[in-house]
Design a protein around this motif. Sequence first.
Motif, mmCIF file in Angstrom:
data_model
loop_
_atom_site.group_PDB
_atom_site.id
_atom_site.type_symbol
_atom_site.label_atom_id
_atom_site.label_comp_id
_atom_site.label_asym_id
_atom_site.label_seq_id
_atom_site.Cartn_x
_atom_site.Cartn_y
_atom_site.Cartn_z
ATOM 1 N N ASN A 150 0.802 -1.224 0.000
ATOM 2 C CA ASN A 150 0.000 0.000 0.000
ATOM 3 C C ASN A 150 0.836 1.275 0.000
ATOM 4 O O ASN A 150 0.331 2.340 -0.338
ATOM 5 C CB ASN A 150 -0.987 0.005 1.182
ATOM 6 C CG ASN A 150 -0.314 -0.164 2.518
ATOM 7 O OD1 ASN A 150 0.642 0.528 2.843
ATOM 8 N ND2 ASN A 150 -0.809 -1.110 3.316
ATOM 9 N N CYS A 205 -14.154 1.592 -2.284
ATOM 10 C CA CYS A 205 -14.013 1.602 -0.832
ATOM 11 C C CYS A 205 -15.316 1.979 -0.137
ATOM 12 O O CYS A 205 -15.606 1.505 0.972
ATOM 13 C CB CYS A 205 -12.903 2.565 -0.413
ATOM 14 S SG CYS A 205 -11.233 1.996 -0.828
ATOM 15 N N GLU A 222 -6.091 0.099 2.870
ATOM 16 C CA GLU A 222 -5.071 -0.247 3.862
ATOM 17 C C GLU A 222 -4.176 0.950 4.176
ATOM 18 O O GLU A 222 -3.803 1.175 5.332
ATOM 19 C CB GLU A 222 -4.224 -1.418 3.352
ATOM 20 C CG GLU A 222 -5.000 -2.735 3.255
ATOM 21 C CD GLU A 222 -4.166 -3.843 2.629
ATOM 22 O OE1 GLU A 222 -3.065 -3.540 2.132
ATOM 23 O OE2 GLU A 222 -4.622 -5.002 2.651
ATOM 24 N N THR A 224 -4.890 4.044 4.204
ATOM 25 C CA THR A 224 -5.597 5.056 4.999
ATOM 26 C C THR A 224 -6.295 4.475 6.227
ATOM 27 O O THR A 224 -7.028 5.189 6.910
ATOM 28 C CB THR A 224 -6.652 5.754 4.130
ATOM 29 O OG1 THR A 224 -7.609 4.784 3.668
ATOM 30 C CG2 THR A 224 -6.011 6.438 2.933
ATOM 31 N N SER A 225 -6.068 3.173 6.471
ATOM 32 C CA SER A 225 -6.747 2.478 7.578
ATOM 33 C C SER A 225 -8.255 2.646 7.492
ATOM 34 O O SER A 225 -8.945 2.770 8.512
ATOM 35 C CB SER A 225 -6.224 2.989 8.933
ATOM 36 O OG SER A 225 -4.834 2.758 9.046
ATOM 37 N N GLY A 226 -8.755 2.679 6.268
ATOM 38 C CA GLY A 226 -10.198 2.769 6.045
ATOM 39 C C GLY A 226 -10.745 4.178 6.003
ATOM 40 O O GLY A 226 -11.901 4.381 5.640
ATOM 41 N N ARG A 227 -9.915 5.173 6.343
ATOM 42 C CA ARG A 227 -10.377 6.568 6.332
ATOM 43 C C ARG A 227 -9.960 7.194 4.986
ATOM 44 O O ARG A 227 -9.068 8.056 4.928
ATOM 45 C CB ARG A 227 -9.799 7.330 7.518
ATOM 46 C CG ARG A 227 -10.302 6.805 8.869
ATOM 47 C CD ARG A 227 -9.764 7.614 10.024
ATOM 48 N NE ARG A 227 -8.346 7.379 10.239
ATOM 49 C CZ ARG A 227 -7.852 6.401 10.986
ATOM 50 N NH1 ARG A 227 -8.676 5.556 11.604
ATOM 51 N NH2 ARG A 227 -6.547 6.252 11.137
ATOM 52 N N TYR A 231 -8.003 11.463 2.562
ATOM 53 C CA TYR A 231 -6.825 11.224 1.730
ATOM 54 C C TYR A 231 -7.151 11.479 0.265
ATOM 55 O O TYR A 231 -6.379 12.142 -0.447
ATOM 56 C CB TYR A 231 -6.347 9.779 1.914
ATOM 57 C CG TYR A 231 -5.187 9.394 1.006
ATOM 58 C CD1 TYR A 231 -3.877 9.643 1.380
ATOM 59 C CD2 TYR A 231 -5.416 8.780 -0.225
ATOM 60 C CE1 TYR A 231 -2.814 9.296 0.567
ATOM 61 C CE2 TYR A 231 -4.365 8.428 -1.060
ATOM 62 C CZ TYR A 231 -3.067 8.686 -0.663
ATOM 63 O OH TYR A 231 -2.032 8.344 -1.490
#
Length: 286
Positions: A150, A205, A222, A224-227, A231
């Motif tokens: 990632n 996403c 991954e 952005t850890s889901g956020r 981003y």
Amino acid sequence: MDLIEFWKRSRETIDDLVSKFVDGVKEWEIMEMSKYVMKDGKRFRGTLVFLFNEALGGNEKDAYNAALATEILHSASLALDDIVDYDVTRRGMRSAWAIYTNRRVIFVSNFLIPTALKMISEYGKEALDISVDLWKDTAAGALKDIYGNNQEYLLTIELKTASLFKLPTMLASFSSRRTDNLDHLMEAGKYLGMVYQIIDDYVDCVKLDPSNLGGSARQLFELTSGRVESYVKIEYSKLKEKYLLNINSIQVNDEYMDLLKALPDFLGAGLLSEAGIKNKILLDFV
């Protein structure tokens, strides 16, 4: 004329070029599969050839082979991607491999790719050499899409997607005989392609369960850890700014400048609208 009108007009022309091309294939089995692989596309990339060619003062007919070759390469890349990803649907229909088997689709792709490159060779050795390099970049991007990490997300989407956006902007410089703008045109194509892919990944996403994400969309999630939203907003803004910087460095007919500048938002809005999330986020981007 706005972008939607230009796109619709160009799509009709490209559909006609595609139809004549596949009807001219002598081997009936290759013709049948080629017709299926190339049917019902949005023709965005071929449209880019026409748009940049005309903006640079070129004649539309001089760009016919460039637009057709671009669509052939794009369609072949999608057919191969579906095999790799085991995707059984494409554009709301069964993928080509799910109908004809993966072996036969690989064979027909091996027919389509050199055929397209032969068309491009009519614009000269430099155009052909660059096209081969871009196709190699696309292949490298496909590998990174599957096996990359990632931290290489932006490189992944540059290689796997932006390479086939650089192709039409590059070919337009040759069809219009304006190769003095080649570098800026290829950079513009790169950033436009990255804009397209980052929005496409954002859509995945938002719409898909994380466990079902694959390729660059999985890398984005991954990373952005889901956020993903903040981003994507930041990177979209950066990519769009770089695209516009290159567009402003190219001398084009004044009547086309607004169309060229509107392309990132046009493509982004199209993807978001198609996914049914246009009203949720579009204004934040544009």
